[in-house]
Every structure is written in C-alpha cells, then in structure tokens.
Design a protein around this motif. Structure first.
Motif, PDB file in Angstrom:
ATOM      1  N   LYS A  27      14.984   3.569   4.064  1.00 28.41           N
ATOM      2  CA  LYS A  27      15.967   2.589   3.587  1.00 28.41           C
ATOM      3  C   LYS A  27      15.768   1.297   4.365  1.00 28.41           C
ATOM      4  O   LYS A  27      15.674   1.313   5.583  1.00 28.41           O
ATOM      5  CB  LYS A  27      17.392   3.099   3.796  1.00 28.41           C
ATOM      6  CG  LYS A  27      17.742   4.276   2.932  1.00 28.41           C
ATOM      7  CD  LYS A  27      19.161   4.721   3.176  1.00 28.41           C
ATOM      8  CE  LYS A  27      19.453   5.956   2.333  1.00 28.41           C
ATOM      9  NZ  LYS A  27      20.808   6.441   2.544  1.00 28.41           N
ATOM     10  N   CYS A  28      15.697   0.188   3.628  1.00 26.43           N
ATOM     11  CA  CYS A  28      15.538  -1.129   4.248  1.00 26.43           C
ATOM     12  C   CYS A  28      16.529  -2.104   3.632  1.00 26.43           C
ATOM     13  O   CYS A  28      16.965  -1.934   2.499  1.00 26.43           O
ATOM     14  CB  CYS A  28      14.133  -1.681   4.001  1.00 26.43           C
ATOM     15  SG  CYS A  28      12.784  -0.729   4.714  1.00 26.43           S
ATOM     16  N   ASN A  49       4.750   4.202  -1.814  1.00 25.39           N
ATOM     17  CA  ASN A  49       4.210   4.417  -0.471  1.00 25.39           C
ATOM     18  C   ASN A  49       4.761   3.431   0.554  1.00 25.39           C
ATOM     19  O   ASN A  49       4.185   3.250   1.621  1.00 25.39           O
ATOM     20  CB  ASN A  49       2.679   4.362  -0.509  1.00 25.39           C
ATOM     21  CG  ASN A  49       2.165   3.011  -0.981  1.00 25.39           C
ATOM     22  OD1 ASN A  49       2.923   2.164  -1.447  1.00 25.39           O
ATOM     23  ND2 ASN A  49       0.875   2.808  -0.855  1.00 25.39           N
ATOM     24  N   ALA A  50       5.885   2.784   0.232  1.00 22.99           N
ATOM     25  CA  ALA A  50       6.510   1.849   1.177  1.00 22.99           C
ATOM     26  C   ALA A  50       7.097   2.629   2.341  1.00 22.99           C
ATOM     27  O   ALA A  50       7.977   3.455   2.159  1.00 22.99           O
ATOM     28  CB  ALA A  50       7.593   1.033   0.479  1.00 22.99           C
ATOM     29  N   ASN A  51       6.587   2.388   3.530  1.00 24.20           N
ATOM     30  CA  ASN A  51       7.035   3.116   4.712  1.00 24.20           C
ATOM     31  C   ASN A  51       7.380   2.187   5.878  1.00 24.20           C
ATOM     32  O   ASN A  51       7.469   2.624   7.014  1.00 24.20           O
ATOM     33  CB  ASN A  51       5.972   4.141   5.136  1.00 24.20           C
ATOM     34  CG  ASN A  51       4.635   3.493   5.425  1.00 24.20           C
ATOM     35  OD1 ASN A  51       4.489   2.277   5.330  1.00 24.20           O
ATOM     36  ND2 ASN A  51       3.661   4.293   5.771  1.00 24.20           N
ATOM     37  N   VAL A  52       7.566   0.902   5.576  1.00 27.96           N
ATOM     38  CA  VAL A  52       7.861  -0.097   6.601  1.00 27.96           C
ATOM     39  C   VAL A  52       8.919  -1.060   6.066  1.00 27.96           C
ATOM     40  O   VAL A  52       8.882  -1.449   4.906  1.00 27.96           O
ATOM     41  CB  VAL A  52       6.592  -0.911   6.962  1.00 27.96           C
ATOM     42  CG1 VAL A  52       6.893  -1.988   7.980  1.00 27.96           C
ATOM     43  CG2 VAL A  52       5.484  -0.011   7.461  1.00 27.96           C
ATOM     44  N   CYS A  53       9.859  -1.431   6.929  1.00 30.19           N
ATOM     45  CA  CYS A  53      10.796  -2.507   6.612  1.00 30.19           C
ATOM     46  C   CYS A  53      10.214  -3.793   7.203  1.00 30.19           C
ATOM     47  O   CYS A  53       9.869  -3.837   8.379  1.00 30.19           O
ATOM     48  CB  CYS A  53      12.172  -2.243   7.227  1.00 30.19           C
ATOM     49  SG  CYS A  53      12.992  -0.760   6.617  1.00 30.19           S
ATOM     50  N   ALA A  72       7.813  -2.354   2.492  1.00 32.81           N
ATOM     51  CA  ALA A  72       6.385  -2.654   2.376  1.00 32.81           C
ATOM     52  C   ALA A  72       5.554  -1.413   2.677  1.00 32.81           C
ATOM     53  O   ALA A  72       6.004  -0.524   3.410  1.00 32.81           O
ATOM     54  CB  ALA A  72       6.009  -3.785   3.329  1.00 32.81           C
ATOM     55  N   SER A  73       4.366  -1.370   2.118  1.00 28.06           N
ATOM     56  CA  SER A  73       3.460  -0.254   2.408  1.00 28.06           C
ATOM     57  C   SER A  73       2.665  -0.523   3.675  1.00 28.06           C
ATOM     58  O   SER A  73       2.147   0.399   4.297  1.00 28.06           O
ATOM     59  CB  SER A  73       2.521  -0.003   1.227  1.00 28.06           C
ATOM     60  OG  SER A  73       1.803  -1.179   0.939  1.00 28.06           O
ATOM     61  N   CYS A  91       8.168  -5.994  11.811  1.00 27.02           N
ATOM     62  CA  CYS A  91       8.020  -4.737  11.077  1.00 27.02           C
ATOM     63  C   CYS A  91       8.729  -3.628  11.849  1.00 27.02           C
ATOM     64  O   CYS A  91       8.718  -3.622  13.079  1.00 27.02           O
ATOM     65  CB  CYS A  91       6.552  -4.362  10.958  1.00 27.02           C
ATOM     66  SG  CYS A  91       5.443  -5.731  10.547  1.00 27.02           S
ATOM     67  N   CYS A  92       9.330  -2.689  11.118  1.00 28.09           N
ATOM     68  CA  CYS A  92       9.944  -1.535  11.769  1.00 28.09           C
ATOM     69  C   CYS A  92       9.935  -0.358  10.784  1.00 28.09           C
ATOM     70  O   CYS A  92       9.747  -0.557   9.586  1.00 28.09           O
ATOM     71  CB  CYS A  92      11.353  -1.853  12.265  1.00 28.09           C
ATOM     72  SG  CYS A  92      12.494  -2.434  10.991  1.00 28.09           S
TER      73      CYS A  92
END
Length: 128
Positions: A27-28, A49-53, A72-73, A91-92
């Motif tokens: 969740k972002c 495949n988004a695994n980054v906020c 973002a992926s 990025c987190c």
C-alpha cells in the motif's frame, strides 16, 4: 491411507505452510503534481509487480514544491540541485511508508497557479 502416512502428510503440509509468505499487495500513498503534502494522502493497493512506494519532489527556487507519489516496480533514490530548484526522489518498501513529503509554501493564489504550470513543465522536462 494409514494413520502414519496421514500424520506424515499433515506434518509436511504444516511445515510447508511455514515457508509460504502472505501475498498481500503493498500500500502506498499516491498523488500527481500536488503543491501540498496534505493533498497526497490517498492510499492505494499497488498492482502488478509494483513493490516500491516512490515520492518525487521538485522544489522551485525555494518558493514551493511539486509532489508526486506512486507505486512503482523499481525506484532509484535521486537528488539533484539545479540552478532554479531541486529534485529529490525517495523510495521505500513498507506499507504507507511514503507519507512524508515536502509541505507547500503559502504564496498568493495567482502566483501558485503560474508557478505550478511552470514546475509542471520543468517536471516533464526532467522526467524525459
């Protein structure tokens, strides 16, 4: 099936379940070209495949900031100090970790609109 075989199957299933990780989506917070972080508090479940906020803040000559947040992926942290302003990408990877952003500065409304248009063009230029 024998009782021993069932016990062995049950133990294998239980042991296997310990190695399965939950597959909930990240969740972002998301927003696009906002002048105030208070306008960037909409949370979404990231898809695919988004695994980054990712948070992208462009500050213009110390007058105000333009903030964009997204799922973002991939994401590369970035900081650049330009003559007319600064750009910072952070990025987190934890749920709702991108809550912080730069706060808008108070200027008069017409100046904000004019500067927002200018910064939007600068953002488009910098992203290409």
């Amino acid at each position: 099936m024998h009782l021993t075989a069932m016990k062995a199957l049950l133990i294998c299933m239980l042991a296997g379940s310990l190695f399965i990780q939950p597959t909930g989506s990240l969740k972002c917070y998301t927003c696009n070209t906002q002048l105030n972080n208070a306008n960037c508090q909409t949370s979404v479940n990231c898809e695919g495949n988004a695994n980054v906020c990712k948070t992208d803040v462009v500050g213009v000559v110390g007058l105000f900031n333009v903030i964009s947040k997204e799922c973002a992926s991939s994401c590369e942290p970035y900081f650049k100090d330009f003559t007319v302003g600064k750009r910072n990408i952070s990025c987190c990877t934890a749920d709702l970790c991108n809550i912080n952003g730069a706060h808008g500065f108070s200027t008069n409304y017409k100046a904000q609109v004019a500067l927002a248009l200018f910064v939007s063009l600068v953002c488009i230029f910098l992203r290409s």
